[in-house]
Design a protein around this motif. Structure first.
Motif, PDB file in Angstrom:
ATOM      1  N   VAL A  14       2.683  10.942  36.348  1.00  0.00           N
ATOM      2  CA  VAL A  14       2.968  11.406  34.989  1.00  0.00           C
ATOM      3  C   VAL A  14       2.069  12.587  34.640  1.00  0.00           C
ATOM      4  N   ASP A  15       2.694  13.651  34.132  1.00  0.00           N
ATOM      5  CA  ASP A  15       1.943  14.850  33.772  1.00  0.00           C
ATOM      6  C   ASP A  15       1.676  14.975  32.274  1.00  0.00           C
ATOM      7  N   GLU A  16       2.565  14.437  31.464  1.00  0.00           N
ATOM      8  CA  GLU A  16       2.448  14.606  30.017  1.00  0.00           C
ATOM      9  C   GLU A  16       3.073  13.410  29.318  1.00  0.00           C
ATOM     10  N   VAL A  17       2.467  12.997  28.189  1.00  0.00           N
ATOM     11  CA  VAL A  17       2.952  11.858  27.416  1.00  0.00           C
ATOM     12  C   VAL A  17       2.993  12.271  25.947  1.00  0.00           C
ATOM     13  N   PHE A  18       4.027  11.818  25.241  1.00  0.00           N
ATOM     14  CA  PHE A  18       4.109  12.084  23.808  1.00  0.00           C
ATOM     15  C   PHE A  18       4.728  10.885  23.096  1.00  0.00           C
ATOM     16  N   ASP A  19       4.604  10.856  21.763  1.00  0.00           N
ATOM     17  CA  ASP A  19       5.190   9.794  20.953  1.00  0.00           C
ATOM     18  C   ASP A  19       6.677  10.040  20.761  1.00  0.00           C
ATOM     19  N   GLU A  20       7.495   9.049  21.105  1.00  0.00           N
ATOM     20  CA  GLU A  20       8.915   9.105  20.753  1.00  0.00           C
ATOM     21  C   GLU A  20       9.041   8.365  19.427  1.00  0.00           C
ATOM     22  N   GLU A  21       9.325   9.115  18.369  1.00  0.00           N
ATOM     23  CA  GLU A  21       9.363   8.536  17.028  1.00  0.00           C
ATOM     24  C   GLU A  21      10.754   8.138  16.574  1.00  0.00           C
ATOM     25  N   SER A  22      11.802   8.685  17.238  1.00  0.00           N
ATOM     26  CA  SER A  22      13.168   8.404  16.818  1.00  0.00           C
ATOM     27  C   SER A  22      14.127   8.543  17.984  1.00  0.00           C
ATOM     28  N   LEU A  23      15.059   7.601  18.114  1.00  0.00           N
ATOM     29  CA  LEU A  23      16.082   7.688  19.161  1.00  0.00           C
ATOM     30  C   LEU A  23      16.991   8.892  18.915  1.00  0.00           C
ATOM     31  N   GLY A  55       8.177  10.156  27.075  1.00  0.00           N
ATOM     32  CA  GLY A  55       8.145   9.807  25.659  1.00  0.00           C
ATOM     33  C   GLY A  55       7.956   8.309  25.532  1.00  0.00           C
ATOM     34  N   VAL A  56       6.852   7.906  24.929  1.00  0.00           N
ATOM     35  CA  VAL A  56       6.563   6.480  24.738  1.00  0.00           C
ATOM     36  C   VAL A  56       6.944   6.119  23.301  1.00  0.00           C
ATOM     37  N   SER A  57       7.824   5.135  23.166  1.00  0.00           N
ATOM     38  CA  SER A  57       8.288   4.712  21.842  1.00  0.00           C
ATOM     39  C   SER A  57       7.118   4.277  20.976  1.00  0.00           C
ATOM     40  N   THR A  58       7.099   4.763  19.732  1.00  0.00           N
ATOM     41  CA  THR A  58       6.033   4.370  18.807  1.00  0.00           C
ATOM     42  C   THR A  58       6.218   2.914  18.394  1.00  0.00           C
ATOM     43  N   HIS A 108      -0.211   7.644  30.816  1.00  0.00           N
ATOM     44  CA  HIS A 108      -0.853   8.920  31.151  1.00  0.00           C
ATOM     45  C   HIS A 108      -1.791   8.802  32.348  1.00  0.00           C
ATOM     46  N   ALA A 109      -2.322   7.615  32.590  1.00  0.00           N
ATOM     47  CA  ALA A 109      -3.251   7.407  33.712  1.00  0.00           C
ATOM     48  C   ALA A 109      -2.549   7.425  35.069  1.00  0.00           C
ATOM     49  N   LEU A 110      -1.239   7.314  35.080  1.00  0.00           N
ATOM     50  CA  LEU A 110      -0.494   7.291  36.338  1.00  0.00           C
ATOM     51  C   LEU A 110      -0.425   8.684  36.952  1.00  0.00           C
ATOM     52  N   LYS A 111      -0.646   8.777  38.266  1.00  0.00           N
ATOM     53  CA  LYS A 111      -0.676  10.090  38.910  1.00  0.00           C
ATOM     54  C   LYS A 111       0.685  10.773  38.926  1.00  0.00           C
TER      55      LYS A 111
END
Length: 129
Positions: free
Chosen positions: A66-75, A34-37, A61-64
């Motif tokens: 890491v399989d999946e990335v999403f937006d972290e919108e809230s703690l 989860g990448v912080s927005t 996401h380009a890192l081998k």
């Protein structure tokens, strides 16, 4: 398949980021990040990251490892993200030690030691000098 989830800003990507992601991946077969927005970062720090959220997500996401990335919108939604992604393990840096123990009911919680002597904040300060 054992799924691992972690979260971060990952601004000015550095070796500390890579190491924690590599070590997080060792706890399972599939790594979700989860990448912080930008909005979440601004609400936490009153400033925007150097790189925007789309660029930070592309880098992660380009890192081998890491399989999946999403937006972290809230703690406050960490528990929901864990459930939604069916994560078996939550991995965080030890600067968060104890702060996510509430999720031990839904998954394993692991705090990993951070790489010493490197942080995005320190890198920004060095650049400013």
């Amino acid at each position: 398949m054992k799924k691992v989830i972690t979260f971060g800003t990952f601004d000015l990507f550095h070796i500390g980021h890579l190491r924690i992601l590599e070590r997080a991946r060792e706890y399972g077969d599939y790594l979700i990040v989860g990448v912080s927005t930008d909005a979440l970062n601004f609400s936490k720090k009153q400033k925007n990251p150097i790189y925007n959220q789309e660029d930070r997500k592309k880098i992660i996401h380009a890192l081998k490892v890491v399989d999946e990335v999403f937006d972290e919108e809230s703690l406050e939604l960490k528990g929901e993200y864990i459930k939604k992604h069916k994560a078996d393990v939550l991995v965080m840096g030890n600067d968060w030690e104890g702060k996510f123990d509430e999720f031990k009911e839904i998954c394993e919680v692991v705090y990993l030691e951070r790489t010493p002597s490197i942080s995005t904040t320190e890198i920004i300060e060095i650049i400013k000098e």
